[in-house]
Design a protein around this motif. Structure first.
Motif, PDB file in Angstrom:
ATOM      1  N   GLU A 153      41.706  36.092  50.387  1.00  0.00           N
ATOM      2  CA  GLU A 153      40.828  37.055  49.726  1.00  0.00           C
ATOM      3  C   GLU A 153      39.697  36.309  49.042  1.00  0.00           C
ATOM      4  O   GLU A 153      39.903  35.265  48.427  1.00  0.00           O
ATOM      5  CB  GLU A 153      41.625  37.812  48.665  1.00  0.00           C
ATOM      6  N   GLY A 154      38.508  36.844  49.153  1.00  0.00           N
ATOM      7  CA  GLY A 154      37.378  36.272  48.430  1.00  0.00           C
ATOM      8  C   GLY A 154      36.683  37.374  47.662  1.00  0.00           C
ATOM      9  O   GLY A 154      37.223  38.469  47.521  1.00  0.00           O
ATOM     10  N   GLU A 155      35.474  37.079  47.230  1.00  0.00           N
ATOM     11  CA  GLU A 155      34.751  38.093  46.466  1.00  0.00           C
ATOM     12  C   GLU A 155      34.187  39.158  47.394  1.00  0.00           C
ATOM     13  O   GLU A 155      33.311  38.872  48.211  1.00  0.00           O
ATOM     14  CB  GLU A 155      33.613  37.426  45.724  1.00  0.00           C
ATOM     15  N   GLY A 156      34.710  40.360  47.268  1.00  0.00           N
ATOM     16  CA  GLY A 156      34.220  41.459  48.099  1.00  0.00           C
ATOM     17  C   GLY A 156      34.559  41.286  49.568  1.00  0.00           C
ATOM     18  O   GLY A 156      33.960  41.908  50.431  1.00  0.00           O
ATOM     19  N   THR A 191      28.891  44.994  48.468  1.00  0.00           N
ATOM     20  CA  THR A 191      28.688  43.656  47.915  1.00  0.00           C
ATOM     21  C   THR A 191      28.278  42.631  48.959  1.00  0.00           C
ATOM     22  O   THR A 191      27.616  41.664  48.640  1.00  0.00           O
ATOM     23  CB  THR A 191      29.977  43.149  47.241  1.00  0.00           C
ATOM     24  N   TYR A 250      29.675  30.967  53.006  1.00  0.00           N
ATOM     25  CA  TYR A 250      30.829  31.386  52.212  1.00  0.00           C
ATOM     26  C   TYR A 250      31.930  31.927  53.135  1.00  0.00           C
ATOM     27  O   TYR A 250      33.100  31.549  53.037  1.00  0.00           O
ATOM     28  CB  TYR A 250      30.381  32.450  51.198  1.00  0.00           C
TER      29      TYR A 250
END
Ligand code: ADP
Ligand code: MG
Length: 640
Positions: free
Chosen positions: A230-233, A297, A316
Motif C-alpha cells: 500500500e502506498g499513498e492513494g 489523488t 513512485y
C-alpha cells in the motif's frame, strides 16, 4: 475566390461519428472491449460474449446489469451521451470504464446495431435498431433484465477498414486475449465466451486463485506468489510467478489499472528487475498485478484504446511495484546472491576510448588496470581477426577450400560484408589478435574419430578440443542449436522423418490464444514432428514429438516454441518455417550449464560437422572458434 461564400460547415452527425469511430473501433476486438466494459459499468455479474466470423459477422453481448429505460436507450447511441459523468468533479473522479459516451455512437455508425434492454422495475423491455443513414427504430420487446447488444456486419460501410483487418484467426486471437484479460481479474463475475458454437470458456464466480486456475491452468495457478503493498492513494496487489513460469514472450504479463488492462514498459520492468539473476536471459517473469489508485489523488493519463498509461509520479509507482515484488521473492527465499565478482572475472577486458575526443581505442583489463592493446577501431574492424566475426556468412563455406581459405578470409573487402552482422563488435570484452574463426570441416571430422582425442568442457558451457594446428572451442548450446535447426528445416521440407510417437498421449489445457496459434501453425508443426489433435475448446492431445525432444519435455517444448514463435513474429520474422525451426532448435537444444559426457560431446561434434553451415547458430552467433598453435606461440613470446 469569392469572399462572400462561406465554406465552413458542421459535419453531419453520421460523418462525425464515423470519423470518431476510427479512433474508438480499430478492429472487432475494440467492440468487444467497449461492450464488456459497458456491461461491467452497468453492474452485471454475468456477461456472455458470442462472436461469429471473428467478430466481423456478429458480436453478441448479453449481460444482467441494470439495463436502460426507454429514454436512456434512445439517447445511448448519440454522441457524447453518457450516464457516467455529469460535472467537472466527476471527470476527476472516474470509477467507471466509460465516460466519453462515444462507443455506442461510433459502433452504430459502422455496423448494424441492435440493443435489447430492460431495467429491474419494468415489465417490458425495449429494443432499438440502428443502421447507418437510416431512422432508428425503437419498440417494446420481451427480454430479460439487463442488456443485449448485437453488432452485425462490422465495417460493412467502411471497406478500407475491413481490408485492413488481419486474418480471422488473428482477429479472433485479439478478441480472446481481451476476454481472457477481463475474465482473469474480474473473478466475481461469470464470463461465458463462445466462438460461434464452440464454448471457449464459462467461468463462475469464485476466488481469484480459482479463476486463474480456470483460465490459465492449474500449473500456472500453483506456481504463484502473492504480492501486496500500500502506498499513498495507491494499492498494488496480485501475483508473480516462480521463475520457471517465465516466458520468452510477454504473454504471461497482466497489468491492470483500477481493473482496466494496461501496458507499461516501465512498470513491467519494475517487476522484471526484481527478478534479476533469477531468470534466464530474455525471459519475462509471469505476473498479474492490479494497481488500484484513488482517481482524486493519483493523476493518470490513459489513452482509451492504446492501453498505454502514464502516471504523474511514475517513479513512485515503479518503486512500489519493485519493492513489493522484491519482498515477495525474498519471503519465498528466491533472492539471489550478488555475483559481481564472478561477472567481473568473466569479462575483465573492456575496450574504451583512450581520450575524451580521440578516436583511439584501448583495451584495458578492468581487474588489474593493465592496458593490453591499442587499436584504432576503423582499422581493426577490417584487419584484426575479431572472433565475433565468423569467417563465413551463412552457407558460404563451400566457396573456400582447404588450400586457400586463409588468403581469402581476411581481405578487407571480405570483412566489410560482416559489418552489419556484428555492429557492436567494438564492445566485445575479449579480443585477441590470435583468435581466428577459421575452421576446416574435414579436419574437424577426422579429429573426432581419433580415439586419443581429448574433449574438455569449460563451465559446462564450452567444449574444448585439440586439433592438428591448435585449439578449438565450441559453444555447446549454439552447436546443438545449429544441428537441430538444420534437422527441423529438413523435417519441414519432408526430407526427413523426424517424429517419435508417444507411448501415452498427453492431454493438456491451453489458452485460447495458444489454440489459435496452433491452428495457424498446424501444418508446420506436424511436419516438424509434433503430432497433435486440438480438442475444442481448450485442450490439445499430443501423440508425437520430434525425435530430439527429451523425455519429460514433450509439452514444455511445444509451449515454449509457440511462445518463442509469437515473440519472433513481433520481430517481423515473417517466414513461418525458419522462425519455427529457430524456436524449436533453441528450445530443444542442450543448454549452457548442461554437463556432457565425452561420448555426448563427440556425438554433438559429429552431428555438427555434418551441418551445411556449422559455423554459426541460427541467430548468427559463432559456434566454433579456433586458436592456432602459432598464435599461442606468439602470445607466449616464443615467436616474434
Ligand atoms: P460511455 O460508456 O462512455 O458512457 P457508451 O457509448 O459506451 O459511452 O455508452 C453510452 C451509454 O449507454 C452509457 O453511458 C450507459 O448509460 C448506456 N449503456 C451502454 N451499455 C450499457 C449496458 N450494457 N447496460 C446498461 N447501460 C448501458
Ligand atoms: Mg462505454
Amino acid at each position: 475566390m469569392n469572399k462572400s461564400t462561406n465554406t465552413i460547415k458542421i459535419l453531419p452527425d453520421f460523418i462525425a461519428n464515423q470519423i470518431a469511430a476510427g479512433e474508438v473501433v480499430q478492429r472487432p476486438e475494440s467492440v468487444v472491449k467497449e461492450l464488456v466494459e459497458n456491461s461491467l459499468d452497468a453492474g452485471a455479474d454475468s456477461i456472455a460474449v458470442i462472436v461469429k466470423g471473428a467478430g466481423k459477422q456478429l458480436i453478441h453481448i448479453y449481460d444482467n446489469g441494470q439495463g436502460m429505460t426507454k429514454d436512456d436507450l434512445t439517447l445511448s447511441c448519440k454522441r457524447h451521451a453518457t450516464s457516467k459523468i455529469f460535472s467537472q468533479d466527476d471527470l476527476e473522479n472516474i470509477r467507471t470504464f466509460g465516460f466519453r459516451g462515444e462507443a455506442l455512437a461510433s459502433i452504430s455508425s459502422i455496423a448494424n446495431l441492435e440493443i435489447r434492454t430492460r431495467t429491474e422495475n419494468e415489465q417490458t423491455g425495449w429494443r432499438l435498431v440502428t443502421e447507418p443513414m437510416k431512422e432508428d427504430i425503437i419498440e417494446p420487446c420481451n427480454t430479460d433484465k439487463g442488456t443485449q447488444l448485437f453488432v452485425r456486419n462490422l465495417f460493412y460501410n467502411v471497406p478500407a477498414r475491413r481490408k485492413f483487418l488481419k486474418t480471422d484467426l488473428t482477429e479472433f486471437r485479439y478478441i480472446s486475449d481481451t476476454m481472457l484479460k477481463f475474465a482473469l481479474l474480474n473473478h466475481r463475475i461469470r464470463f461465458t465466451f463462445y466462438d460461434d458454437d464452440v464454448l471457449i470458456f464459462d467461468v463462475h464466480p469464485d476466488s481469484i486463485e480459482k479463476r486463474i486456475s480456470d483460465i490459465l491452468g492449474e500449473k500456472t495457478a500453483g506456481s504463484l506468489m502473492a504480492v501486496f503493498i500500500e502506498g499513498e492513494g495507491i494499492e498494488i496487489s496480485g501475483f508473480v510467478g516462480q521463475p520457471h513460469l517465465a516466458k520468452q514472450s510477454r504473454t504471461g504479463q497482466y497489468l491492470y489499472l483500477n481493473g482496466r488492462s494496461i501496458q507499461s514498459k516501465s512498470l513491467s520492468y519494475a517487476v522484471f528487475s526484481a527478478y534479476e539473476h533469477l531468470l534466464e536471459k530474455n525471459a519475462n517473469p509471469f505476473f498479474i498485478i492490479n494497481i488500484n489508485v484513488d482517481p482524486h489523488t493519483v493523476d493518470v493519463n490513459v489513452h482509451p484504446q492504446k492501453h498505454e498509461v502514464k502516471f504523474d509520479d511514475e517513479r513512485y509507482v515503479y518503486k512500489l511495484i519493485n519493492s513489493a515484488v522484491t519482498e515477495t521473492l525474498r519471503q519465498n527465499n528466491l533472492v539471489p546472491e550478488i555475483r559481481i565478482k564472478e561477472m567481473e572475472s568473466l569479462s575483465p577486458i573492456e575496450t574504451m576510448k583512450s581520450g575524451t575526443d580521440s578516436a583511439e581505442f584501448i583495451m584495458v583489463n578492468k581487474v588489474t588496470g593493465e592496458v593490453i592493446n591499442h587499436s584504432n577501431p576503423t582499422i581493426s574492424s577490417s584487419n584484426s581477426q575479431d572472433f565475433r566475426k565468423p569467417g563465413f556468412q551463412h552457407g558460404e563455406y563451400k566457396h573456400y577450400d582447404r588450400g586457400n581459405y586463409q588468403q581469402n578470409i581476411y581481405k578487407p573487402s571480405e570483412s566489410k560484408s560482416y559489418e552489419n552482422l556484428f555492429t557492436d563488435s567494438n564492445k566485445t570484452a575479449f579480443r585477441f589478435d590470435s583468435v581466428t574463426p577459421v575452421v576446416d570441416k574435414a579436419e574437424l571430422s577426422e579429429h573426432i574419430e581419433k580415439p586419443e582425442s581429448m574433449f574438455w568442457q569449460l563451465h559446462n558451457k564450452y567444449i574444448f578440443t585439440q586439433t592438428v594446428n591448435g585449439l578449438m572451442m565450441i559453444d555447446q548450446h549454439a552447436a546443438h542449436e545449429r544441428v537441430l535447426y538444420e534437422r527441423a528445416i529438413k523435417a519441414m521440407n519432408k526430407e526427413l522423418a523426424y517424429t517419435q510417437n508417444l507411448l501415452f498421449p498427453i492431454t493438456t489445457k491451453i489458452t485460447t490464444s495458444e489454440i489459435s496459434i496452433i491452428k495457424e501453425l498446424i501444418d508446420e508443426l506436424l511436419n516438424l514432428g509434433y503430432i497433435l489433435t486440438i480438442k475444442e475448446p481448450d485442450s490439445i492431445e499430443l501423440q508425437g514429438v520430434p525425435l530430439d525432444v527429451k523425455n519429460g519435455l514433450e509439452l514444455t517444448s511445444l509451449q515454449e516454441i509457440i511462445e518463442n514463435y509469437i515473440e519472433n513474429q513481433k520481430l517481423k520474422h515473417t517466414n513461418k518455417r525458419d522462425s519455427l525451426a529457430a524456436s524449436y532448435s533453441c528450445k530443444a537444444a542442450i543448454k549452457s550449464g548442461d554437463s556432457l559426457s565425452k561420448e555426448e560431446m563427440k556425438m554433438l561434434l559429429k552431428d555438427l560437422y555434418k551441418c551445411n553451415n556449422p559455423f554459426s547458430c541460427p541467430h548468427g552467433r559463432p559456434v566454433i572458434i579456433q586458436v592456432r598453435l602459432d598464435e599461442f606461440d606468439k602470445r607466449f613470446g616464443r615467436i616474434g
